[in-house]
Scaffold this motif. Structure first.
Motif, PDB file in Angstrom:
ATOM      1  N   UNK A  33       0.805  -1.205  -0.018  1.00 40.40           N
ATOM      2  CA  UNK A  33      -0.045   0.181   0.181  1.00 40.40           C
ATOM      3  C   UNK A  33       0.774   1.264  -0.084  1.00 40.40           C
ATOM      4  N   UNK A  34       2.187   1.042   0.573  1.00 44.23           N
ATOM      5  CA  UNK A  34       3.084   2.130   0.720  1.00 44.23           C
ATOM      6  C   UNK A  34       3.986   2.359  -0.830  1.00 44.23           C
ATOM      7  N   UNK A  35       3.802   1.200  -1.403  1.00 40.04           N
ATOM      8  CA  UNK A  35       4.674   1.190  -2.638  1.00 40.04           C
ATOM      9  C   UNK A  35       6.173   0.577  -2.584  1.00 40.04           C
ATOM     10  N   UNK A  36       6.091  -0.142  -1.413  1.00 42.66           N
ATOM     11  CA  UNK A  36       7.260  -0.952  -0.879  1.00 42.66           C
ATOM     12  C   UNK A  36       7.241  -2.210  -1.552  1.00 42.66           C
ATOM     13  N   UNK A  37       8.350  -3.198  -1.319  1.00 40.97           N
ATOM     14  CA  UNK A  37       8.291  -4.363  -1.922  1.00 40.97           C
ATOM     15  C   UNK A  37       8.928  -5.192  -0.868  1.00 40.97           C
ATOM     16  N   UNK A  38       8.510  -6.417  -0.671  1.00 42.02           N
ATOM     17  CA  UNK A  38       9.055  -7.512   0.339  1.00 42.02           C
ATOM     18  C   UNK A  38       9.772  -8.592  -0.435  1.00 42.02           C
ATOM     19  N   UNK A  39      10.952  -8.660   0.005  1.00 40.70           N
ATOM     20  CA  UNK A  39      11.895  -9.746  -0.568  1.00 40.70           C
ATOM     21  C   UNK A  39      12.316 -10.665   0.764  1.00 40.70           C
ATOM     22  N   UNK A  40      11.944 -12.202   0.498  1.00 41.61           N
ATOM     23  CA  UNK A  40      12.400 -12.936   1.743  1.00 41.61           C
ATOM     24  C   UNK A  40      13.718 -13.523   1.440  1.00 41.61           C
ATOM     25  N   UNK A  41      14.504 -13.788   2.755  1.00 37.88           N
ATOM     26  CA  UNK A  41      15.491 -14.435   2.606  1.00 37.88           C
ATOM     27  C   UNK A  41      15.532 -15.914   2.595  1.00 37.88           C
ATOM     28  N   UNK A  42      15.965 -16.612   1.537  1.00 44.32           N
ATOM     29  CA  UNK A  42      15.587 -18.087   1.419  1.00 44.32           C
ATOM     30  C   UNK A  42      16.959 -18.802   1.481  1.00 44.32           C
ATOM     31  N   UNK A  43      16.767 -19.850   2.268  1.00 47.11           N
ATOM     32  CA  UNK A  43      17.963 -20.867   2.439  1.00 47.11           C
ATOM     33  C   UNK A  43      17.989 -22.181   1.499  1.00 47.11           C
ATOM     34  N   UNK A  44      18.284 -22.033   0.347  1.00 44.08           N
ATOM     35  CA  UNK A  44      17.978 -23.224  -0.664  1.00 44.08           C
ATOM     36  C   UNK A  44      18.870 -24.199  -0.492  1.00 44.08           C
ATOM     37  N   UNK A  45      20.297 -24.377  -0.016  1.00 46.51           N
ATOM     38  CA  UNK A  45      21.294 -25.083  -0.008  1.00 46.51           C
ATOM     39  C   UNK A  45      21.105 -25.894   1.105  1.00 46.51           C
ATOM     40  N   UNK A  46      20.582 -25.783   2.149  1.00 44.02           N
ATOM     41  CA  UNK A  46      20.654 -26.687   3.238  1.00 44.02           C
ATOM     42  C   UNK A  46      19.471 -26.345   4.308  1.00 44.02           C
ATOM     43  N   UNK A  47      19.161 -27.550   5.238  1.00 48.29           N
ATOM     44  CA  UNK A  47      18.161 -26.925   6.120  1.00 48.29           C
ATOM     45  C   UNK A  47      18.721 -27.279   7.427  1.00 48.29           C
ATOM     46  N   UNK A  48      17.890 -26.692   8.477  1.00 43.87           N
ATOM     47  CA  UNK A  48      18.336 -27.313   9.879  1.00 43.87           C
ATOM     48  C   UNK A  48      18.374 -28.773   9.959  1.00 43.87           C
ATOM     49  N   UNK A  49      18.882 -29.340  11.067  1.00 49.40           N
ATOM     50  CA  UNK A  49      18.967 -30.628  11.393  1.00 49.40           C
ATOM     51  C   UNK A  49      17.690 -31.447  11.528  1.00 49.40           C
ATOM     52  N   UNK A  50      16.645 -30.670  12.181  1.00 45.46           N
ATOM     53  CA  UNK A  50      15.228 -31.178  12.639  1.00 45.46           C
ATOM     54  C   UNK A  50      14.307 -30.612  11.780  1.00 45.46           C
ATOM     55  N   UNK A  51      14.906 -30.152  10.325  1.00 46.53           N
ATOM     56  CA  UNK A  51      13.562 -29.618   9.306  1.00 46.53           C
ATOM     57  C   UNK A  51      12.645 -31.014   9.042  1.00 46.53           C
ATOM     58  N   UNK A  52      11.580 -30.673   8.831  1.00 43.09           N
ATOM     59  CA  UNK A  52      10.498 -31.801   8.668  1.00 43.09           C
ATOM     60  C   UNK A  52      10.922 -33.023   7.451  1.00 43.09           C
ATOM     61  N   UNK A  53      11.629 -32.128   6.756  1.00 38.55           N
ATOM     62  CA  UNK A  53      12.011 -33.036   5.450  1.00 38.55           C
ATOM     63  C   UNK A  53      13.297 -34.279   5.892  1.00 38.55           C
ATOM     64  N   UNK A  54      13.875 -33.864   7.007  1.00 42.56           N
ATOM     65  CA  UNK A  54      14.882 -34.970   7.398  1.00 42.56           C
ATOM     66  C   UNK A  54      14.241 -36.093   7.685  1.00 42.56           C
ATOM     67  N   UNK A  55      13.176 -36.069   8.564  1.00 43.58           N
ATOM     68  CA  UNK A  55      12.585 -37.509   8.828  1.00 43.58           C
ATOM     69  C   UNK A  55      11.879 -38.126   7.680  1.00 43.58           C
ATOM     70  N   UNK A  56      11.066 -37.149   6.979  1.00 44.11           N
ATOM     71  CA  UNK A  56      10.055 -37.454   6.140  1.00 44.11           C
ATOM     72  C   UNK A  56      10.767 -37.578   4.691  1.00 44.11           C
ATOM     73  N   UNK A  57      11.725 -37.311   4.166  1.00 41.31           N
ATOM     74  CA  UNK A  57      12.387 -37.680   3.003  1.00 41.31           C
ATOM     75  C   UNK A  57      14.113 -37.540   3.189  1.00 41.31           C
ATOM     76  N   UNK A  58      14.606 -38.417   3.955  1.00 36.96           N
ATOM     77  CA  UNK A  58      15.943 -38.601   4.090  1.00 36.96           C
ATOM     78  C   UNK A  58      16.764 -38.629   2.881  1.00 36.96           C
TER      79      UNK A  58
END
Length: 467
Positions: A131-156
């Protein structure tokens, strides 16, 4: 080169030389527009934008989305266009660093960190920004996840493994393990994982209307993934993509609109400490111009969270020249970054893994940034990439200390004079492409520049002139 090609080349050279400044800019614009068809799409609003980095948990004592939303009008008034939010996701607890853990050890790509608020509150932040004419960019971590990310157990099988154990990411430049204890590396040879990564990145664009991504350690992910990702995001809307990487030129063709200029940052620090002379900045710029495509531009910065945490404050890294180098970052070819807190003279190393809040004070540097960023908005010479003008150096008799240049786009021109030394300098400005009547943007004083005129600059003094 055969004779036909030589004749064509010389004819083009003679024609270009004969053109006046304005005609030359129009010719370059037409040629550049044709070449830029090979570039990834870019949103229209990025052409003269500035980016501002926000660490949600440090931005206010409350450390939440609501407090950021309340500050958006102030940031808009200061001249900010893009809000880069450091990772907003739930954090991994296994092997976490410090009390809070690393923002880059993600436990779930599909939710927000409850310490920051709810998904509804995040959407409110995005909507208010838009509404103010600003734009939002998210910081994305694509190379790795935390050790207890939900993918670790679901998709090792989505992770790289050695001897049956998941491993930390490997630095592609050294081929050595990073030995990061709190994260595990994703396997980009797995098609299912790649599809899931694309899907979750699409989710945030679709569901929350974010405007793009700053991709952490962009070179740790194969470039063919970025090429696969980009059109899938652009099907939703044209996004803005920033890579935290500088050593993969092909990223400018596969996906990214901008990357980090670590090389410019490092040469600025070297000049500030007196171990390099100001003219060496040109050597870095020339290398980048040779290795990147014609449409490239980079994020230019004097401070960010990595620098602040690892190498120190602006006072520690750039000393008395900090403002002069910020002026350079705002006027060279590229997009300037403002790190949260800089507008209040942030002069402390922010703790990255422990509770810490920016000491805001009275926003003493807001006018400084507003002056620079407003000029970038209004003067087309300073626009980003092919939308702006090329840097044309002004020779002086003390180029080792004084960095002088002008940029022109159509009838808009900016002249920048910087004393990048701790001694006063009196120099002669040579040439005539910069001559004319100007206004200095900080003092508001009129000034006429003439060929061979003398300019005297105090230590670390800067002057920015606009026509």
């Amino acid at each position: 080169m055969n004779k036909v090609h030589l004749v064509v080349f010389l004819s083009a050279l003679i024609l270009a030389t004969a053109c006046r400044d304005t005609q030359q800019n129009k010719s370059e614009s037409s040629s550049s527009d044709t070449v830029a068809l090979a570039a990834p799409p870019a949103p229209e609003w990025a052409k003269n934008a500035t980016i501002y980095e926000v660490n949600t948990r440090q931005f206010s004592p409350e450390g939440n989305f609501k407090e950021i939303e309340e500050q958006l009008p102030r940031l808009k008034e200061m001249g900010v266009d893009i809000i880069w939010l450091m990772p907003i996701f739930p954090l991994s607890q296994e092997n976490k660093q410090g009390t809070l853990g690393s923002l880059y050890a993600i436990a779930d790509y599909d939710d927000v960190n409850p310490a920051y608020g709810t998904l509804t509150e995040f959407k409110s932040l995005v909507n208010r920004a838009h509404a103010l004419g600003l734009h939002i960019v998210l910081d994305w971590v694509a190379s790795h996840t935390g050790r207890d990310h939900k993918w670790v157990s679901a998709h090792p099988d989505w992770y790289l493994q050695e001897n049956g154990r998941m491993i930390a990411p490997t630095d592609p430049q050294t081929n050595r393990s990073t030995n990061w204890k709190d994260v595990v590396a994703l396997d980009y040879n797995n098609p299912a994982m790649r599809r899931a990564m694309i899907s979750t990145m699409q989710y945030w664009v679709k569901e929350t209307d974010v405007d793009g991504y700053r991709c952490n350690m962009g070179g740790f992910v194969p470039n063919n993934f970025w090429a696969e990702l980009r059109p899938e995001l652009d099907k939703i809307k044209t996004v803005f993509m920033l890579s935290e990487w500088e050593n993969e030129a092909a990223q400018f063709k596969s996906c990214f609109n901008m990357n980090y200029s670590w090389t410019i940052h490092n040469i600025m620090k070297a000049v500030a400490k007196g171990v390099r002379t100001a003219d060496k900045i040109d050597s870095v710029r020339e290398v980048n111009q040779q290795r990147f495509p014609i449409w490239y531009y980079q994020m230019l910065f004097t401070q960010n969270h990595d620098e602040n945490n690892s190498n120190g404050t602006l006072t520690e890294t750039l000393g008395a020249g900090a403002d002069a180098f910020m002026v350079l970052s705002c006027t060279l070819e590229g997009m300037p970054l403002v790190y949260n807190g800089m507008e209040s003279n942030l002069n402390k190393r922010m703790s990255f893994f422990e509770p810490d809040t920016i000491p805001w004070g009275n926003y003493a540097k807001s006018d400084f940034f507003r002056t620079l960023l407003t000029l970038k908005h209004r003067n087309r010479a300073l626009w980003n990439g092919l939308a702006g003008g090329k840097v044309m150096k002004i020779s002086t008799d003390h180029d080792e200390a004084v960095y002088a240049f002008y940029r022109q786009r159509d009838s808009d021109r900016v002249v920048v004079l910087l004393n990048l030394s701790d001694h006063p300098q009196t120099v002669h400005l040579m040439g005539d492409g910069f001559t004319g009547m100007y206004t200095e943007i900080f003092s508001h004083q009129p000034i006429e520049l003439k060929s061979e005129m003398t300019a005297t600059l105090k230590p670390w003094e800067y002057r920015v002139l606009t026509n």
